[in-house]
Design an enzyme around this catalytic site. Structure first.
Site, PDB file in Angstrom:
ATOM      1  CG  HIS A  39      17.768 -35.354   2.534  1.00  0.00           C
ATOM      2  ND1 HIS A  39      17.491 -36.616   2.663  1.00  0.00           N
ATOM      3  CD2 HIS A  39      16.410 -34.809   2.202  1.00  0.00           C
ATOM      4  CE1 HIS A  39      16.271 -37.047   2.326  1.00  0.00           C
ATOM      5  NE2 HIS A  39      15.697 -36.123   2.197  1.00  0.00           N
ATOM      6  CD  GLU A  40      15.191 -31.101   1.760  1.00  0.00           C
ATOM      7  OE1 GLU A  40      14.507 -31.357   0.416  1.00  0.00           O
ATOM      8  OE2 GLU A  40      14.916 -31.552   2.587  1.00  0.00           O
TER       9      GLU A  40
ATOM     10  CD  GLU B 210      13.851 -39.607   0.879  1.00  0.00           C
ATOM     11  OE1 GLU B 210      13.359 -38.633   0.291  1.00  0.00           O
ATOM     12  OE2 GLU B 210      14.262 -39.675   2.168  1.00  0.00           O
TER      13      GLU B 210
ATOM     14  CG  HIS C 264      15.102 -34.474  -2.671  1.00  0.00           C
ATOM     15  ND1 HIS C 264      14.718 -35.392  -2.875  1.00  0.00           N
ATOM     16  CD2 HIS C 264      14.941 -34.454  -1.133  1.00  0.00           C
ATOM     17  CE1 HIS C 264      14.066 -36.405  -2.107  1.00  0.00           C
ATOM     18  NE2 HIS C 264      14.425 -35.785  -0.785  1.00  0.00           N
TER      19      HIS C 264
END
Lengths: 493, 493
Positions: A258-259, A288, A262
């Site tokens: 997820h990070e 997001e 980003h």
């Protein structure tokens, strides 16, 4: 210096000071010794004041006017608009209110942490009430004609989005999710679990390996351990944090993915404009969408499980899951739970709708803090069929309101809808995406996103940006359809 | 808010912004990914501008006047004086000159690094010339009546010190050192060496153990690896860096001890005033006295060798040195060399005198950059009896001039003289210091320094502070006498 260059110079200073504030936060979470906290608060305060001084500086507004008068090219036109947005926001909120907000939210965050540990909403309610009153005042300062308070707060995080449009999006999303949830949770027990002991060092090494495979540039970033996973910084210096649970490597792996999503966005900004407003990320929702696309559409695909499974075996030895298919099922377990950050794809957006409705009512004054816990629990029971056993499992679970981030929650769902939209287009344009992913080749996804999203910065409004990238409007129904297509076969008896 | 409180508030903001600048530097040396360098320069520039804005703010001068008019207590009187010094310095140097200095020194440092690597002074000379001209301009701006330019630069680092007084101190120190050096180097070959392979991880662990034993507070600091050893930060957040050479653990150990000496000073500042000018370190010379006292007077004592020897054996196994006495001799080897940072206690101050005389001549215009390398080599040969084989071993060895730090070198010798003075008084007051040190008990030294130096901040001028702490004036002859007392017996046949 041309007018455009002067404006650019001022905006670069604002961006630089913003990065300094971010670095202080990263350092606090990952490096700072315990006794440095008190003086760090003064340092953060000094940087916040310096940033505010740059934003309210009349020279910024004058530079924007001059650049516009000189006949702005498209990039400069966006810089002008962003300069006015930044300057307007900073000047419309009186210094005393801004200072009160900074002090009150800093205090409220600490109180929230303690209240959550004690699982007592009453301990937090007075602090939240102070924050809420100040946020109402701020919203009133920010709101212009025909824009109500909540719209103004939402616009901070998702430029151009309104509460009415968000409500429409949620209304379109909700029936399908409710219906899907009702059918799937019946079969939730069927998904296997990954069990065992997974040493920290090996988890970290695996996370790094996965990040590198996804395209994370190690010369422009680093990964550290922290209490909360995060991504901070931009362009040439994008830092990720993760946390490790030795009983649950998938938690750390998917949080890292997820990070990294980003981070890939930030590392991929346009080299010319990436350190200015026109070149920065388009919105929190678009941000997001990048993290979710990697985490869910790619990371929770069957093809990804085929790639990840042998890596897990290589790292940890024999697993309690006997095949890539079992791993695929394990990372797609659908299960009703109380905590948003642990929610599966089917439940996640229902958590967001709950918060959206409650925070809108709080800002509007239709709900007060004293009634918040009961309102949360009633709504949660209505939506999820279970009632939070205590406030830590309910209204106290998220940090957002304590720090005054009203209007932020909806962007998570915007991101999920955008991600589904982008994923559909990506798979059309890259028909062999799955077979590439199954071999650990993530280059096609990044190559597709870079020119369409990352390098475009803030040149288009978020919804336009997604629509141009995907060749179609983002529609909540597409997310529901994708979830059905993925989860229904998994739950077929 | 009282006038004193308003002044204090402004000064705390200045201190906080200064700490932010320091943190950016630390992060750059220890954490920052490679591609973050360009944007970091913008961040450092934004912080430097914000700091400058706080310093030139007329409100600072007004707050100082108001606090004085209200009848200043002793602490406030020092804050008033420091506020005027900070404000005066910032306002006397025009913004354009300050900006030119920042840009030119940043560029010159990079050029210096490349020139040093190429061992060619000619590559660096034009950049140094640009820095020098700006520093002359700056010195002229800073100098007031009856203060020449070099005095003004020296005063930045050692408040109240003048070139004439420094010259007097060097003149008193020089004959004794020259004479001692001539006698000792004949026997230099007698000192044994520690040889072998010393793994990095074990060196780091040992450095941490030594730092803790000396009293370094791990809750208010951390140790990291970097290209250059350093100590940055203050009070509750004091960070040390060290470097490791696997062939030479003593290099890392003594460098760590040196930085711990600096760190103990910063960690020991007065909790009330430590984050303001009145409570900060008294001068660079006093700072250096703390690092040198730990490194040399304590760390290179026979008693310390008795404590360290078994630790080395425990860490690395059997050593090429057969006893604590051999270790004592090894860490006190006297040997003529080209590099200041590697110089022993006998040679060190001769390196400083050379730099002091050359930089005074440069600032005065009596020496120009074109003649600098020859002047360096001639002087070096006259003082040390050997001629630098290339510029990297000579005039290019130190970073200081590239970054514009003229007037800094003398403070190293002030520190050495102060350290010898403090050590003599410490040993009078703590007669069993050596027997305590030999068992690893360093508490008496710290307990002696804390109230006399660390907690007194900037309440007294440096020389007064040392004199009050030691009960006697600092005299260069005392340093020479101490060096004779230590080194002559070591070199007795």
């Amino acid at each position: 210096m041309t007018a455009a260059a002067a404006l650019n110079d001022h905006l670069r200073q604002i961006s630089a000071m913003g990065r300094v504030a971010g670095l202080l936060g990263w350092d606090m979470e990952t490096q700072m010794p315990r006794r440095g906290a008190a003086q760090r608060a003064e340092e953060a305060g000094a940087v916040a004041r310096a940033l505010h001084a740059l934003e309210v500086d009349p020279a910024l507004a004058e530079a924007a006017d001059a650049a516009e008068a000189a006949g702005a090219d498209p990039v400069t036109a966006v810089q002008v608009a962003e300069a006015r947005r930044i300057h307007g926001r900073a000047t419309r909120v009186p210094a005393a209110l801004a200072a009160a907000l900074a002090a009150t939210t800093a205090e409220a965050q600490t109180i929230w942490e303690q209240a959550r540990a004690a699982r007592r909403f009453a301990d937090f309610a007075p602090a939240l009430d102070r924050v809420l009153r100040l946020k109402r005042d701020e919203a009133e300062c920010l709101a212009r004609e025909a824009v109500d308070g909540y719209d103004a707060l939402l616009d901070e995080h998702e430029p151009g989005m309104t509460a009415a449009a968000a409500a429409g999006l949620f209304a379109a999303l909700r029936p399908g999710l409710v219906e899907l949830r009702a059918r799937l949770t019946d079969g939730g027990g069927a998904a296997p679990r990954l069990e065992g002991h997974f040493p920290k060092e090996q988890q970290i090494a695996l996370s790094r390996r996965i990040a590198g495979a996804l395209g994370y540039d190690w010369e422009a970033g680093r990964i550290d351990l922290a209490v909360h996973p995060s991504c901070s910084g931009t362009f040439g210096d994008v830092r990720i944090t993760t946390r490790i649970d030795e009983a649950d490597p998938l938690g750390s792996i998917y949080s890292t993915i997820h990070e990294v999503g980003h981070a890939l966005y930030e590392q991929g900004l346009d080299p010319e404009t990436g350190l200015t407003p026109a070149g920065q990320f388009a919105s929190m929702g678009v941000h997001e969408s990048q993290s979710r696309l990697y985490e869910n559409q790619i990371g929770r695909s069957r093809a990804f499980a085929e790639w990840l499974y042998p890596l897990l075996v290589e790292t940890f030895g024999p697993l309690s899951l006997d095949s890539p298919d079992a791993l695929f099922r394990a990372v797609n377990r659908v299960e009703t739970g109380f905590i948003r950050t642990e929610a599966d794809e089917v439940h996640y957006n229902l958590h967001i709708m709950l918060r959206f409705d409650l925070e809108r009512a709080l800002i509007a004054g239709d709900l007060d803090v004293d009634g918040l816990e009961a309102a949360w629990n009633d709504r949660f029971e209505a939506d999820f069929g279970i009632r939070p056993p205590d406030a830590a499992m309910g209204v106290l679970q998220d940090v957002h309101w304590s720090v005054g981030a009203f209007g932020y929650f909806p962007t998570y769902t915007f991101g999920n809808v955008y991600a589904a939209t982008l994923d559909a287009a990506l798979r059309t344009d890259v028909p062999d995406l799955d077979s590439r992913v199954a071999t650990g080749d993530f280059a096609p996804a990044l190559a597709w996103l870079r020119p369409r999203i990352h390098r475009r910065g803030r040149m288009l409004p978020p919804a336009r940006l997604i629509a141009e990238a995907a060749g179609r409007e983002a529609r909540p129904e597409a997310l529901v359809a994708a979830l059905k297509a993925k989860f229904e076969p998994l739950y077929r008896p």
